[in-house]
Design a protein around this motif. Structure first.
Motif, PDB file in Angstrom:
ATOM      1  N   TYR A   1     -12.249  12.019 -38.928  1.00  0.00           N
ATOM      2  CA  TYR A   1     -12.501  11.124 -40.053  1.00  0.00           C
ATOM      3  C   TYR A   1     -13.822  11.327 -40.773  1.00  0.00           C
ATOM      4  O   TYR A   1     -13.929  11.010 -41.933  1.00  0.00           O
TER       5      TYR A   1
ATOM      6  N   SER B   1      -7.244   9.259 -42.684  1.00  0.00           N
ATOM      7  CA  SER B   1      -7.044  10.439 -41.849  1.00  0.00           C
ATOM      8  C   SER B   1      -6.876  11.688 -42.698  1.00  0.00           C
ATOM      9  O   SER B   1      -6.137  11.697 -43.677  1.00  0.00           O
TER      10      SER B   1
ATOM     11  N   GLU C   1      -5.915   6.287 -25.800  1.00  0.00           N
ATOM     12  CA  GLU C   1      -6.327   6.319 -27.206  1.00  0.00           C
ATOM     13  C   GLU C   1      -6.610   4.915 -27.722  1.00  0.00           C
ATOM     14  O   GLU C   1      -6.005   3.941 -27.279  1.00  0.00           O
ATOM     15  N   ASP C   2      -7.533   4.837 -28.657  1.00  0.00           N
ATOM     16  CA  ASP C   2      -7.868   3.536 -29.233  1.00  0.00           C
ATOM     17  C   ASP C   2      -6.803   3.060 -30.211  1.00  0.00           C
ATOM     18  O   ASP C   2      -6.313   1.943 -30.114  1.00  0.00           O
ATOM     19  N   ILE C   3      -6.442   3.922 -31.168  1.00  0.00           N
ATOM     20  CA  ILE C   3      -5.559   3.464 -32.246  1.00  0.00           C
ATOM     21  C   ILE C   3      -4.764   4.627 -32.814  1.00  0.00           C
ATOM     22  O   ILE C   3      -5.278   5.741 -32.923  1.00  0.00           O
TER      23      ILE C   3
ATOM     24  N   ASP D   1      -2.915   5.763 -36.094  1.00  0.00           N
ATOM     25  CA  ASP D   1      -2.795   5.471 -37.518  1.00  0.00           C
ATOM     26  C   ASP D   1      -1.708   6.404 -38.066  1.00  0.00           C
ATOM     27  O   ASP D   1      -0.530   6.106 -37.983  1.00  0.00           O
ATOM     28  N   SER D   2      -2.078   7.563 -38.582  1.00  0.00           N
ATOM     29  CA  SER D   2      -1.064   8.524 -39.030  1.00  0.00           C
ATOM     30  C   SER D   2      -0.370   9.180 -37.836  1.00  0.00           C
ATOM     31  O   SER D   2       0.742   9.678 -37.946  1.00  0.00           O
ATOM     32  N   GLY D   3      -1.040   9.216 -36.702  1.00  0.00           N
ATOM     33  CA  GLY D   3      -0.507   9.890 -35.520  1.00  0.00           C
ATOM     34  C   GLY D   3      -0.879  11.368 -35.474  1.00  0.00           C
ATOM     35  O   GLY D   3      -0.533  12.073 -34.527  1.00  0.00           O
ATOM     36  N   LEU D   4      -1.597  11.828 -36.473  1.00  0.00           N
ATOM     37  CA  LEU D   4      -1.928  13.257 -36.550  1.00  0.00           C
ATOM     38  C   LEU D   4      -2.917  13.692 -35.474  1.00  0.00           C
ATOM     39  O   LEU D   4      -2.794  14.778 -34.898  1.00  0.00           O
ATOM     40  N   THR D   5      -3.895  12.831 -35.187  1.00  0.00           N
ATOM     41  CA  THR D   5      -4.867  13.153 -34.140  1.00  0.00           C
ATOM     42  C   THR D   5      -4.156  13.315 -32.808  1.00  0.00           C
ATOM     43  O   THR D   5      -4.379  14.278 -32.072  1.00  0.00           O
TER      44      THR D   5
ATOM     45  N   LYS E   1      -0.809   1.047 -35.666  1.00  0.00           N
ATOM     46  CA  LYS E   1      -0.672   0.465 -37.007  1.00  0.00           C
ATOM     47  C   LYS E   1       0.779   0.543 -37.442  1.00  0.00           C
ATOM     48  O   LYS E   1       1.408   1.604 -37.378  1.00  0.00           O
TER      49      LYS E   1
ATOM     50  N   PHE F   1      -7.637  -1.474 -42.100  1.00  0.00           N
ATOM     51  CA  PHE F   1      -8.714  -0.861 -41.328  1.00  0.00           C
ATOM     52  C   PHE F   1      -9.348  -1.925 -40.445  1.00  0.00           C
ATOM     53  O   PHE F   1      -9.656  -3.022 -40.898  1.00  0.00           O
ATOM     54  N   VAL F   2      -9.499  -1.602 -39.169  1.00  0.00           N
ATOM     55  CA  VAL F   2     -10.035  -2.583 -38.222  1.00  0.00           C
ATOM     56  C   VAL F   2     -11.261  -2.025 -37.506  1.00  0.00           C
ATOM     57  O   VAL F   2     -11.455  -0.801 -37.434  1.00  0.00           O
TER      58      VAL F   2
ATOM     59  N   LEU G   1     -13.871   0.564 -31.831  1.00  0.00           N
ATOM     60  CA  LEU G   1     -13.592   1.119 -33.164  1.00  0.00           C
ATOM     61  C   LEU G   1     -14.734   0.840 -34.133  1.00  0.00           C
ATOM     62  O   LEU G   1     -15.286  -0.259 -34.158  1.00  0.00           O
ATOM     63  N   ASP G   2     -15.015   1.831 -34.945  1.00  0.00           N
ATOM     64  CA  ASP G   2     -16.177   1.726 -35.832  1.00  0.00           C
ATOM     65  C   ASP G   2     -15.827   1.827 -37.301  1.00  0.00           C
ATOM     66  O   ASP G   2     -14.749   2.277 -37.687  1.00  0.00           O
TER      67      ASP G   2
END
Ligand code: IMP
Ligand code: MG
Length: 178
Positions: free
Chosen positions: A70, A76, A99-101, A103-107, A131, A152-153, A158-159
């Motif tokens: 990011y 993402s 994993e924390d979160i 999002d797109s799932g790409l990571t 998400k 966005f959280v 999470l930062d």
């Protein structure tokens, strides 16, 4: 923290701990014969890893890896770079990615592929937050903490630009609030 950029609390501290205790019990039962190697993705998953590991009643091992996808932006890119690799060998191990979160799932897609190439016995995923409706690829999660709206959280690891990781809850982030 009295900060106008911290919005609605989506998952409170007690709710987090209760769900993590339940996940720990599930993992304890599922891996009773083969304690997993927990692999957390830094930095976002550091707090979840700490609490989840305590909730698992098995002789687990832990390791950490850092990827960057990011920068300081909130969207993402799909481009993942390993910033810190694992110390342990995955050969023949049952690996559980923490994993924390998603999002797109790409990571996660990248990570799974990367870890599978190291000859583990298995690779599964435990994600604290997912998400709703945003995944470009099926994240195929074995364990999932909470589904949240696609906002966005921040908090609980999470930062937003490296801040708010120490909040004990998950809250909406309001970038434009003064
Ligand atoms: P993905 O590749 O789009 O699934 O993004 C996953 C990574 O982006 C997560 O592991 C987080 O580090 C970061 N990320 C995604 N959504 C958020 C968010 O709402 N707040 C903070 N970080 C996030
Ligand atoms: Mg992350």
């Amino acid at each position: 923290m009295n900060d106008p950029r911290i919005g609605r609390i989506l998952v409170g501290a007690d709710e987090l701990q209760a769900r993590i205790a339940a996940l720990g019990k599930e993992i304890t039962a599922d891996y009773a014969d083969d304690p997993p190697l927990l692999v957390a993705v830094l930095k976002g998953a550091f707090m979840f890893m700490a609490d989840l590991a305590k909730a698992i009643d098995l002789p687990v091992e832990v390791d950490f890896m850092a990827v960057s996808s990011y920068g300081a932006a909130t969207r993402s890119s799909g481009v993942v770079r390993i910033v810190k690799d694992l110390d342990l060998d995955l050969g023949g191990r049952h690996v559980l990615i923490v994993e924390d979160i998603i999002d797109s799932g790409l990571t996660l897609q990248y990570l799974r592929k990367n870890l599978l190439a190291r000859s583990p016995a298995s690779v599964e995923v435990c994600a604290l937050l997912v998400k709703d409706g945003l995944q470009k690829v099926d994240p195929a999660l074995k364990y999932e903490g909470f589904r949240i709206p696609p906002d966005f959280v921040v908090g609980y690891g999470l930062d937003a630009a490296e801040r708010y990781r120490n909040l004990p809850f998950i809250a909406e982030f309001l970038p434009d609030a003064v």
